[in-house]
Design a protein around this motif. Structure first.
Motif, PDB file in Angstrom:
ATOM      1  N   ASP A 212       0.863  -1.180   0.000  1.00  0.00           N
ATOM      2  CA  ASP A 212       0.000   0.000   0.000  1.00  0.00           C
ATOM      3  C   ASP A 212       0.899   1.230   0.000  1.00  0.00           C
ATOM      4  OD1 ASP A 212      -1.833   2.000   0.333  1.00  0.00           O
ATOM      5  OD2 ASP A 212      -2.627   1.293   2.255  1.00  0.00           O
ATOM      6  N   SER A 213       1.016   1.888  -1.157  1.00  0.00           N
ATOM      7  CA  SER A 213       1.936   3.019  -1.262  1.00  0.00           C
ATOM      8  C   SER A 213       1.455   4.238  -0.481  1.00  0.00           C
ATOM      9  CB  SER A 213       2.158   3.389  -2.730  1.00  0.00           C
ATOM     10  OG  SER A 213       0.933   3.613  -3.401  1.00  0.00           O
ATOM     11  N   ASP A 214       0.173   4.282  -0.099  1.00  0.00           N
ATOM     12  CA  ASP A 214      -0.311   5.420   0.702  1.00  0.00           C
ATOM     13  C   ASP A 214       0.331   5.452   2.080  1.00  0.00           C
ATOM     14  OD1 ASP A 214      -1.880   6.271  -1.357  1.00  0.00           O
ATOM     15  OD2 ASP A 214      -3.754   5.435  -0.579  1.00  0.00           O
ATOM     16  N   THR A 215       0.846   4.312   2.547  1.00  0.00           N
ATOM     17  CA  THR A 215       1.492   4.263   3.865  1.00  0.00           C
ATOM     18  C   THR A 215       2.997   4.478   3.777  1.00  0.00           C
ATOM     19  OG1 THR A 215       1.809   1.858   3.753  1.00  0.00           O
ATOM     20  CG2 THR A 215      -0.277   2.645   4.653  1.00  0.00           C
ATOM     21  N   THR A 216       3.525   4.643   2.558  1.00  0.00           N
ATOM     22  CA  THR A 216       4.964   4.853   2.384  1.00  0.00           C
ATOM     23  C   THR A 216       5.321   6.283   2.776  1.00  0.00           C
ATOM     24  OG1 THR A 216       5.004   3.240   0.585  1.00  0.00           O
ATOM     25  CG2 THR A 216       6.872   4.748   0.745  1.00  0.00           C
ATOM     26  N   ARG A 217       6.421   6.438   3.497  1.00  0.00           N
ATOM     27  CA  ARG A 217       6.815   7.746   4.015  1.00  0.00           C
ATOM     28  C   ARG A 217       8.232   8.110   3.567  1.00  0.00           C
ATOM     29  NH1 ARG A 217       2.289   7.807   4.275  1.00  0.00           N
ATOM     30  NH2 ARG A 217       0.875   7.934   6.074  1.00  0.00           N
ATOM     31  N   ALA A 294       6.294   0.422  -5.323  1.00  0.00           N
ATOM     32  CA  ALA A 294       6.430   1.309  -6.478  1.00  0.00           C
ATOM     33  C   ALA A 294       7.069   0.543  -7.628  1.00  0.00           C
ATOM     34  CB  ALA A 294       7.275   2.532  -6.126  1.00  0.00           C
ATOM     35  N   VAL A 295       7.031   1.175  -8.811  1.00  0.00           N
ATOM     36  CA  VAL A 295       7.666   0.617 -10.001  1.00  0.00           C
ATOM     37  C   VAL A 295       8.814   1.538 -10.406  1.00  0.00           C
ATOM     38  CG1 VAL A 295       7.354  -0.032 -12.419  1.00  0.00           C
ATOM     39  CG2 VAL A 295       5.516  -0.441 -10.773  1.00  0.00           C
ATOM     40  N   SER A 296       9.991   0.962 -10.599  1.00  0.00           N
ATOM     41  CA  SER A 296      11.152   1.743 -11.038  1.00  0.00           C
ATOM     42  C   SER A 296      10.890   2.276 -12.447  1.00  0.00           C
ATOM     43  CB  SER A 296      12.407   0.863 -11.032  1.00  0.00           C
ATOM     44  OG  SER A 296      12.620   0.320  -9.749  1.00  0.00           O
ATOM     45  N   THR A 297      11.008   3.602 -12.618  1.00  0.00           N
ATOM     46  CA  THR A 297      10.572   4.192 -13.883  1.00  0.00           C
ATOM     47  C   THR A 297      11.632   4.998 -14.597  1.00  0.00           C
ATOM     48  OG1 THR A 297       8.295   4.279 -13.117  1.00  0.00           O
ATOM     49  CG2 THR A 297       8.857   5.713 -14.934  1.00  0.00           C
ATOM     50  N   TRP A 298      12.201   6.015 -13.951  1.00  0.00           N
ATOM     51  CA  TRP A 298      12.994   6.994 -14.692  1.00  0.00           C
ATOM     52  C   TRP A 298      14.060   7.605 -13.806  1.00  0.00           C
ATOM     53  CZ3 TRP A 298      13.642  12.385 -14.364  1.00  0.00           C
ATOM     54  CH2 TRP A 298      14.216  12.993 -15.505  1.00  0.00           C
ATOM     55  N   GLY A 299      15.225   7.863 -14.399  1.00  0.00           N
ATOM     56  CA  GLY A 299      16.295   8.554 -13.702  1.00  0.00           C
ATOM     57  C   GLY A 299      17.076   9.402 -14.682  1.00  0.00           C
ATOM     58  N   HIS A 300      17.694  10.466 -14.189  1.00  0.00           N
ATOM     59  CA  HIS A 300      18.464  11.374 -15.049  1.00  0.00           C
ATOM     60  C   HIS A 300      19.936  10.999 -14.956  1.00  0.00           C
ATOM     61  CE1 HIS A 300      19.973  14.962 -16.980  1.00  0.00           C
ATOM     62  NE2 HIS A 300      18.728  15.352 -17.226  1.00  0.00           N
ATOM     63  N   GLU A 304      22.548  11.307 -10.316  1.00  0.00           N
ATOM     64  CA  GLU A 304      22.608   9.904  -9.897  1.00  0.00           C
ATOM     65  C   GLU A 304      21.703   9.612  -8.708  1.00  0.00           C
ATOM     66  OE1 GLU A 304      23.651   5.998 -10.114  1.00  0.00           O
ATOM     67  OE2 GLU A 304      24.162   7.592 -11.520  1.00  0.00           O
ATOM     68  N   GLN A 305      21.531  10.574  -7.800  1.00  0.00           N
ATOM     69  CA  GLN A 305      20.776  10.338  -6.577  1.00  0.00           C
ATOM     70  C   GLN A 305      19.289  10.684  -6.696  1.00  0.00           C
ATOM     71  OE1 GLN A 305      22.147   8.876  -3.779  1.00  0.00           O
ATOM     72  NE2 GLN A 305      23.837   8.566  -5.214  1.00  0.00           N
ATOM     73  N   ILE A 306      18.840  11.035  -7.890  1.00  0.00           N
ATOM     74  CA  ILE A 306      17.426  11.381  -8.060  1.00  0.00           C
ATOM     75  C   ILE A 306      16.802  10.443  -9.089  1.00  0.00           C
ATOM     76  CG2 ILE A 306      15.783  13.148  -8.790  1.00  0.00           C
ATOM     77  CD1 ILE A 306      17.669  15.264  -7.749  1.00  0.00           C
ATOM     78  N   LYS A 307      15.943   9.558  -8.607  1.00  0.00           N
ATOM     79  CA  LYS A 307      15.211   8.619  -9.452  1.00  0.00           C
ATOM     80  C   LYS A 307      13.721   8.770  -9.145  1.00  0.00           C
ATOM     81  CE  LYS A 307      19.299   6.928 -10.444  1.00  0.00           C
ATOM     82  NZ  LYS A 307      19.970   7.162 -11.709  1.00  0.00           N
ATOM     83  N   PHE A 308      12.894   8.371 -10.097  1.00  0.00           N
ATOM     84  CA  PHE A 308      11.448   8.500  -9.908  1.00  0.00           C
ATOM     85  C   PHE A 308      10.772   7.139 -10.043  1.00  0.00           C
ATOM     86  CE2 PHE A 308      12.781  12.771 -11.066  1.00  0.00           C
ATOM     87  CZ  PHE A 308      12.154  13.509 -10.073  1.00  0.00           C
ATOM     88  N   LEU A 309       9.762   6.952  -9.176  1.00  0.00           N
ATOM     89  CA  LEU A 309       9.054   5.680  -9.078  1.00  0.00           C
ATOM     90  C   LEU A 309       7.550   5.929  -9.149  1.00  0.00           C
ATOM     91  CD1 LEU A 309      10.911   4.469  -5.829  1.00  0.00           C
ATOM     92  CD2 LEU A 309      11.717   4.189  -8.176  1.00  0.00           C
ATOM     93  N   VAL A 310       6.836   5.027  -9.795  1.00  0.00           N
ATOM     94  CA  VAL A 310       5.370   5.108  -9.835  1.00  0.00           C
ATOM     95  C   VAL A 310       4.818   4.324  -8.646  1.00  0.00           C
ATOM     96  CG1 VAL A 310       3.294   4.544 -11.137  1.00  0.00           C
ATOM     97  CG2 VAL A 310       5.347   5.310 -12.340  1.00  0.00           C
ATOM     98  N   PRO A 311       4.072   4.960  -7.734  1.00  0.00           N
ATOM     99  CA  PRO A 311       3.537   4.254  -6.563  1.00  0.00           C
ATOM    100  C   PRO A 311       2.654   3.082  -6.963  1.00  0.00           C
ATOM    101  CG  PRO A 311       3.350   6.636  -6.292  1.00  0.00           C
ATOM    102  CD  PRO A 311       3.747   6.394  -7.720  1.00  0.00           C
TER     103      PRO A 311
END
Length: 541
Positions: A212-217, A294-300, A304-311
């Motif tokens: 449940d990604s709503d509980t992820t902090r 989450a699903v691993s999606t995209w990084g620049h 290196e330390q900033i990646k984006f995930l789809v909950p």
């Protein structure tokens, strides 16, 4: 009570106090997730046929612009170069009947025939330029953003032939299956969720539980799991020394949630410092309990330390819209999770039994094989009373019943009873001889199987060196029971006597309730291969 009885009791109590090895929580998390992670491939290969005149025209143009080039001229008017487009990423199984989630951009390359043709032409044109012109010249044009002036006309003047499109997933055990796309949402940069739901025709697959990604902090620990290209044989540097089998080993990278944001479409997005590289896209990001958050999606590449995930709750919406069921536990998961839970609790004998059942449904998984080795090591480290519960139980019973003077009656009352007609020697149904040897007419004796589906079957021992076990490739007498080792025991002849030898079996060999390493057999002996609940055999001289 005698001194010997006291000594036995002391040993048993000491064994009970020994620490029992347990599966650590981090190990359990990795073991539970990795079998359900898959590699997703969506690419095409082809031949690019390009005219030699186009290469000569580019050569003249470069010279006119002042470039110093040394043309490697085409050897034919119609030259050919291999080209390809697309690639691979990761995904994870959400339902045991073959439903898989991945990133949409992983499967996008082969969805649009026009774009696929354009990509094949462009990549082929670049390959052709590299074949005929100095790389330094091409790099200089690329840095000055001038390379497309030469790539585009060459691609337009060329033709694509012998195109082959591949849309398949590779399971963690090496199986490859074609997939169909059940749902597709555009990438994040186009306002979509960058998610795709795939379907393969395979049942009883390992699935990964959704959280449940709503509980992820923010600050919560997470792990990305997938198949990064830089850690596989496809990488130009690493691929030279890694084995192909290593490609089936999913990579588990740690990190934390660093921010919770929303995209332009007001859809939640997690920001993380978890390591995500080319090939990780579409793979699961899990919490400490092994649940996908989450699903691993995209990084620049420059951050290196900033990646984006789809909950994962966004994923659940997409899956529900595709009318795909989730959170179903298949038969594999039931046995495999039971094995992991037993290992966590130190119940390694139970874990091994459940693992055998899971392996039958999903064979050749590197994670199940490694887990099995862990179980074998743990069993060797177990205290005596856990490693040999039947033998130590009998010893404890002897001590207690010796104290009360009733050992004989109680042991006899616990002894398994078999029908009288099974205990008779009878006529031999099958004559067994050592592999490669001729069957001797002078038999060493006979075995009668007393329990299970083969109860009543009579085997003649036609020579010395007859091997007994679960593996048909190495044993003459095959006993198909999970408590029986691959090579469990052997029957040999010494001075006219029949000697039974235990071959370091996991669950032991017993003759008349006594665990043995080796024992000369007598007429009427009852032999247990793997314990009372495994296979019982009567010996007839």
């Amino acid at each position: 009570m005698s001194r010997r009885a006291l000594l036995v009791l002391f040993i048993l109590v000491s064994g009970c106090r020994a620490d029992v090895p347990r599966l650590e929580s981090a190990e359990k998390m990795a073991y539970s997730v990795k079998p359900g992670v898959v590699r997703v491939s969506a690419y095409a290969t082809a031949e690019l046929h390009y005219p030699a005149s186009a290469i000569r025209k580019i050569d003249q143009q470069l010279r006119d612009e002042g470039h110093s080039v040394a043309l490697r001229a085409p050897t034919a008017d119609d030259a050919v170069v291999e080209t390809g487009a697309g690639g691979s990423g990761s995904g994870f199984i959400i339902h045991p009947e073959g439903f898989i989630v991945t990133s949409a951009h992983v499967v996008e390359p082969t969805r649009d025939p026009k774009k696929l043709d354009s990509d094949l032409r462009r990549n082929g044109a670049i390959a052709a330029l590299v074949r005929h012109f100095p790389v330094d010249t091409l790099r200089s044009l690329y840095r000055d953003e001038e390379l497309d002036r030469f790539v585009t006309p060459l691609a337009e003047a060329s033709e694509i032939e012998n195109m082959k499109v591949v849309n398949q997933i590779e399971l963690s055990n090496g199986e490859t299956l074609p997939f169909a796309i059940r749902s597709f949402s555009p990438p994040l940069t186009e306002g979509g969720t960058d998610l795709a739901v795939l379907k393969v025709e395979r049942k009883n697959l390992p699935s990964v539980p959704l959280g449940d990604s709503d509980t992820t902090r923010v600050g919560e620990s997470v792990w990305s799991v997938g198949y990064p290209a830089v850690a596989s044989t496809s990488d130009e540097l690493i691929g030279g020394w890694l084995s192909r089998e290593s490609d089936l080993e999913a990579t588990v990278n740690p990190g934390i949630i660093t921010a919770i944001k929303v995209n332009a479409a007001k859809t939640p997005v997690f920001q993380s410092n978890v390591a995500i590289y080319r090939g990780n896209s579409g793979g699961p990001t899990v919490n400490k309990d092994g649940q996908v958050v989450a699903v691993s999606t995209w990084g620049h590449s420059n951050a290196e330390q900033i990646k984006f995930l789809v909950p994962i709750n966004v994923v659940k919406q997409v899956v529900a819209e595709a009318k795909v069921p989730v959170s179903a536990e298949g038969e594999f998961n039931e046995h495999y999770r039971a094995a992991l839970d037993d290992a966590r609790d130190g119940k390694w004998l139970d874990a091994k039994m459940e693992l055998v059942r899971a392996t039958q449904l999903f064979p050749h998984s590197p994670d199940l094989i490694r887990f099995g080795r862990d179980a074998e090591r743990a069993l060797r480290d177990l205290p005596m009373w856990r490693r040999h519960p039947i033998a130590t139980g009998s010893a404890a019973a002897f001590v207690v019943f010796a104290f009360f003077g009733t050992t004989f009656l109680v042991v006899r009352s616990r002894k398994p009873q078999f029908p009288a007609d099974l205990m008779k020697a009878g006529t031999v149904e099958t004559l067994v001889a050592p592999s490669g040897a001729s069957v001797s007419q002078a038999m060493l004796g006979k075995f009668t199987i007393l329990n299970g589906m083969r109860a009543g079957e009579k085997l003649g021992l036609g020579g010395s060196g007859i091997r007994i076990g679960r593996e048909s490739a190495i044993c003459e007498i095959v006993l198909e029971n999970p408590k029986v080792s691959r090579l469990h025991a052997e029957v040999v002849s010494i001075d006219g006597k029949v000697l039974l030898i235990d071959r370091n079996s996991s669950n032991g060999t017993y003759v008349n309730d006594q665990k043995i390493d080796k024992r000369f057999l007598k007429d009427g002996d009852i032999i247990y291969f793997g314990g009372r609940n495994a296979v019982a055999v009567a010996f007839h001289a």
